[in-house]
Design an enzyme around this catalytic site. Sequence first.
Site, short mmCIF file in Angstrom:
data_model
loop_
_atom_site.label_atom_id
_atom_site.label_comp_id
_atom_site.label_asym_id
_atom_site.label_seq_id
_atom_site.Cartn_x
_atom_site.Cartn_y
_atom_site.Cartn_z
N HIS A 411 65.80 67.07 -1.81
CA HIS A 411 64.67 67.78 -1.20
C HIS A 411 65.08 68.48 0.09
CE1 HIS A 411 63.84 64.88 2.12
NE2 HIS A 411 64.28 63.97 1.26
N CYS A 430 66.60 59.26 -0.36
CA CYS A 430 66.71 60.54 -1.07
C CYS A 430 67.80 61.40 -0.42
CB CYS A 430 65.37 61.26 -1.04
SG CYS A 430 64.09 60.47 -2.05
#
Length: 514
Positions: A411, A430
């Site tokens: 992301h 992440c």
Amino acid sequence: MITDLIKKAPITILLCGFFIFTFTFQSCKKKHSEIADHLFQVTQNKIYQDIDPDTLASVLKKEVEGKKSKIANEQVIESYFRSNEYQPVLVMNHLFNGDLDTLTAYFDRINEHGLDKKPYHIKAIKELVTKLQNKNGITTVDEAYTTIAQLELLTATSLIKYSNALQYGVINPRKIYSRYFAGTKRPDSTSMKNVLKATDFKSYLDSIQPSDPQYKALQKAFINGTSLDGLSPEESRRYLLVNLERLRWKNKPKEPKYVIVNIPDFKLDVIEDGKSVLNMKVCVGEGRNMDDRCSLISYADSDRYDKPFPRETPQLSSMIHSVEVNPTWNIPRSIATKEIIIEAANDPYYLSNKNIDVYKDGIKIEDPEIIDWSTVTKDNLEYDFKQRPGEDNSLGKIKFLFKNRSSVYLHDTPAKLAFRKAMRAVSHGCVRLGDPQGLAKNLFGEGEDFDTISKDMSEDNPEPTNIALPKKTPIYITYVTCWADENGTLQHRKDVYGLDIVLYAHLKMLMGNI
């Protein structure tokens, strides 16, 4: 009933059955008698003339049963011998054509792969081969039975062990790592039995030597005792050793195009036809060994057990299937308890300033400021939190989705300063992208979908938009601490998650002195 059927059966069927049985039995006996004949013809040792195939089979069976507890891949070995009626197929096919000498020569060089010689019984096999080939080596028929049986068993077990080590590695990464979710092929019974069916050991052994350029580069450095920049010779050796083992694992990309993230390098590459066509910095999850407190030289016994820091990014393989532009962030409970409720207790307007909505039983709370957050703890937390799309959204303007059990994704991020740091293990697990729009352009190509992505990413407070990739793209999140770059120069990175230590400790425990 069976008797009646036999009585009614035509005499020709019974005769055929008798001749088939007789032919099969005599063929087996003929084949078996060749063992004695062949051993005598080659060695001129008369003891071999007295070898009885049935007794030899009985001795080999007893040898296998007596060593069951010590045999690796015992079921495969026993099944193979059973299928050959416990006859010494390996010894008879390979003893006098130089194959067994070739085999031990390869075993003798196993340390060139960073592996220990001990599990391959090199000395014992050599001694047994010499004994059988020597005219005066065997003095009694019982000694012949025992020697042949021992050599047959040692050859079978060592050949499988060697083949498995070079083709699959000696360690199964799934068994030592808690967060290892990459598809990794391991040897099965069929592949191991096929090893024993090789007709020419040299051709077979040549065919299984690792040929990957990365492997050869690290192997050459290992053999030559190359020291890596800033590391002692011994630590360099261990760096090379653990990464050679990683390269033997069958978890490497085979697709013409894929995305790969190397956690210790804090980098992402898009590979097409073997070459990087896009490279960018990334931030990964915080790790247990970011301060380099433990090394391959200095570590505690407890460090050999994989105890991940809660925010470590997992190793995995999957397929990127879609993107969400201007995503909503469903804040994990772990982050809510450790960060969100604490910030809300210190600042009643923190939630509204960060565009975070609060939900209870799925219903949005309109005035979360009136909640006394100082009384909320992880034990009595009954709220869920979602961050709306926008400039402050922790996922930035886009996230790339792929199935995985750890709920991680690639992301964007508004926290750009982290990309200026050398140590980029700073996320909650992440992978934050240094150039998310560049990755989108590469995966979608020019066209309507990318135009939509580009437009939506430039707007303020837009609605989330989900767009499927025109073609799913493989993604590999890996952990490699030493490799040869495109110029052939060896690169190495800090063991931020301590996974080198875990691997080295298991290799040492399995093989002893390495």
